[in-house]
Enzyme design. Structure first.
Site, PDB file in Angstrom:
ATOM      1  NE  ARG A  78      -3.570  -2.077   2.541  1.00  0.00           N
ATOM      2  CZ  ARG A  78      -4.852  -2.846   3.537  1.00  0.00           C
ATOM      3  NH1 ARG A  78      -4.476  -1.679   3.751  1.00  0.00           N
ATOM      4  NH2 ARG A  78      -5.282  -3.982   2.951  1.00  0.00           N
ATOM      5  NE  ARG A  83      -1.501   4.694   9.080  1.00  0.00           N
ATOM      6  CZ  ARG A  83      -2.637   4.658   9.157  1.00  0.00           C
ATOM      7  NH1 ARG A  83      -2.936   4.026   7.726  1.00  0.00           N
ATOM      8  NH2 ARG A  83      -3.457   4.308  10.076  1.00  0.00           N
ATOM      9  CD  GLU A 110      -8.528  -0.972  11.226  1.00  0.00           C
ATOM     10  OE1 GLU A 110      -8.105  -1.379   9.920  1.00  0.00           O
ATOM     11  OE2 GLU A 110      -8.446   0.261  10.625  1.00  0.00           O
ATOM     12  CB  SER A 122     -11.276  -4.066   8.872  1.00  0.00           C
ATOM     13  OG  SER A 122     -12.168  -3.404   8.321  1.00  0.00           O
ATOM     14  NE  ARG A 165      -2.046  -1.694  11.716  1.00  0.00           N
ATOM     15  CZ  ARG A 165      -2.515  -0.926  11.657  1.00  0.00           C
ATOM     16  NH1 ARG A 165      -3.472  -0.643  12.377  1.00  0.00           N
ATOM     17  NH2 ARG A 165      -2.879   0.286  10.934  1.00  0.00           N
TER      18      ARG A 165
END
Length: 422
Positions: free
Chosen positions: A257, A272, A344, A347, A386
């Protein structure tokens, strides 16, 4: 993609649902193009009928030795007009498709209104092992097994090099998650491509709106932002038997990403990154199955955290905070002592028939003549990087070592403690 018939039937309701997402009313623009196309198609059909009639008349006139020049001239004119109308119909159809492709999915009725501030906590599990502690990058660097400087020399910002037992811990996490989902939860493991074509990324909704969030190769392939893309596209352009559903797929892949909209956020550490590993869960269901499958998928993701002994909470996202293709989303947030907050880690989204329409994926019930779009669901089960962050911060010890969670020890050769590298 949206069902144009439903939009025609109740444009006010369509716009009201979009308003809940903070998205502007769009039905008028779509219906205006739709009416122009229907008018064009009406004229086209009338011209085609007249051409066919005139062609028959030409044959009749010639058979009687008459002059058919006027009719032949009319047919020639009609041929040119029909071609122009066909091109206009095609252009209007493409314009409608482009507009519909830019409109997000509609939120389910139970999804709360508002943005991030309106997200609703559904439940919590576990007590934080540590109310506060060191950040994962401090722990990893102190172990001598996490190197951001080397990664920066190789690739730039938002990359990391893991070494030794931390590299093994990351591998162990992915293997543990895959084994859990395949042996206990019935998911089929898939090893998919991570380079995909435009159609695949369009099918799951990342294109055209989110192209800047992706990486693209010089020869036109896209690097997958998540295995949701190849896994969901396994059923593209297929008609499935209802009796086969639900289909459940899982994969551990690298994900890429650009983080184009995250400038200045989480610039330190592994939260991130441009490249990370993730175990993805994807389900393909009938419309009747998808709500229950969403709850099941979320529980599968939660079970990973429970087996690892990591405290977490589940949020129902508000309409304005959901992803583009979702109609309902649960976020799992794990407790991170280094940040003294929940972040988070998964999801899980029900996309209804939104992606299926873009992919032309349908199913047929036994004995039925027609088909209906399938429903698609996706979720992280979990983001491996994560989860590594959460393990480091929750299992760090005052002496600088890190306890290995019991569930991971078989994957670590029985190792129960990670000590500083000498």
């Amino acid at each position: 993609m949206h069902d144009l018939k439903l939009l025609r039937d109740d444009p006010a309701a369509f716009d009201a649902h979009l308003a809940r997402r903070g998205f502007p009313a769009s039905s008028a623009a779509v219906l205006d193009l739709d009416q122009k196309r229907r008018d064009t198609q009406g004229r086209l059909q009338a011209m085609q009928a007249r051409r066919n009639d005139a062609s028959r008349q030409i044959g009749q006139v010639k058979a009687k030795g008459g002059d058919a020049d006027a009719l032949m001239a009319e047919v020639a004119t009609l041929k040119a007009d029909i071609q122009a109308a066909e091109e206009a119909d095609k252009a209007l159809g493409a314009e409608i498709e482009t507009l519909l492709a830019s409109i997000p999915n509609l939120p389910a009725p139970e999804v709360p209104e508002g943005g991030e501030e309106a997200n609703t906590e559904i439940r919590r599990w576990g007590e934080p092992r540590l109310p506060e502690g060191a950040a994962h990058y401090e722990i990893g660097e102190a172990l001598g097994l996490m190197d951001f400087e080397a990664a920066s020399r190789i690739s730039g910002a938002r990359f990391v090099v893991l070494k030794g037992q931390l590299a093994r811990l990351e591998r162990a996490l992915g293997q543990f998650m895959l084994d859990l989902h395949t042996t206990e939860f019935g998911y089929t493991e898939v090893a998919p491509p991570v380079l995909v074509r435009d159609q695949a990324v369009f099918g799951t909704g990342q294109l055209p709106k989110f192209a800047e969030d992706l990486f693209r190769t010089t020869n036109g392939y896209w690097l997958v932002p998540t295995a949701e893309v190849p896994l969901t596209n396994l059923v593209r352009e297929q008609i499935l038997d209802d009796a086969r559903l639900p289909l459940r797929f899982t994969a551990l892949t690298p994900c890429f990403r650009s983080e184009a909209g995250a400038a200045g956020r989480d610039t330190r550490g592994m939260i991130r990154q441009h490249q990370f590993s993730k175990v993805e869960l994807v389900s393909i269901t009938t419309p009747e199955q998808s709500a229950a499958e969403h709850e099941r998928m979320t529980n599968c993701a939660e079970e990973v955290l429970r087996r690892l002994g990591l405290a977490y909470r589940v949020l129902l996202l508000a309409a304005g905070d959901m992803g583009f293709g979702a109609t309902k989303t649960y976020d799992l947030e794990v407790w991170l002592p280094g940040q003294k907050t929940y972040r988070e880690i998964s999801s899980c989204s029900n996309c209804g028939d939104f992606q299926a329409r873009r992919m032309q994926a349908r199913s047929r019930a036994a004995g039925a003549k027609g088909t209906v779009p399938v429903h698609t669901l996706n979720g992280s089960g979990l983001a491996v990087g994560r989860t590594l962050v959460a393990v480091l911060e929750n299992y760090a010890r005052p002496d600088g070592t890190v306890e290995v969670p019991a569930a991971l020890r078989p994957y670590m050769g029985g190792l129960d403690v990670i000590a500083p590298h000498v």
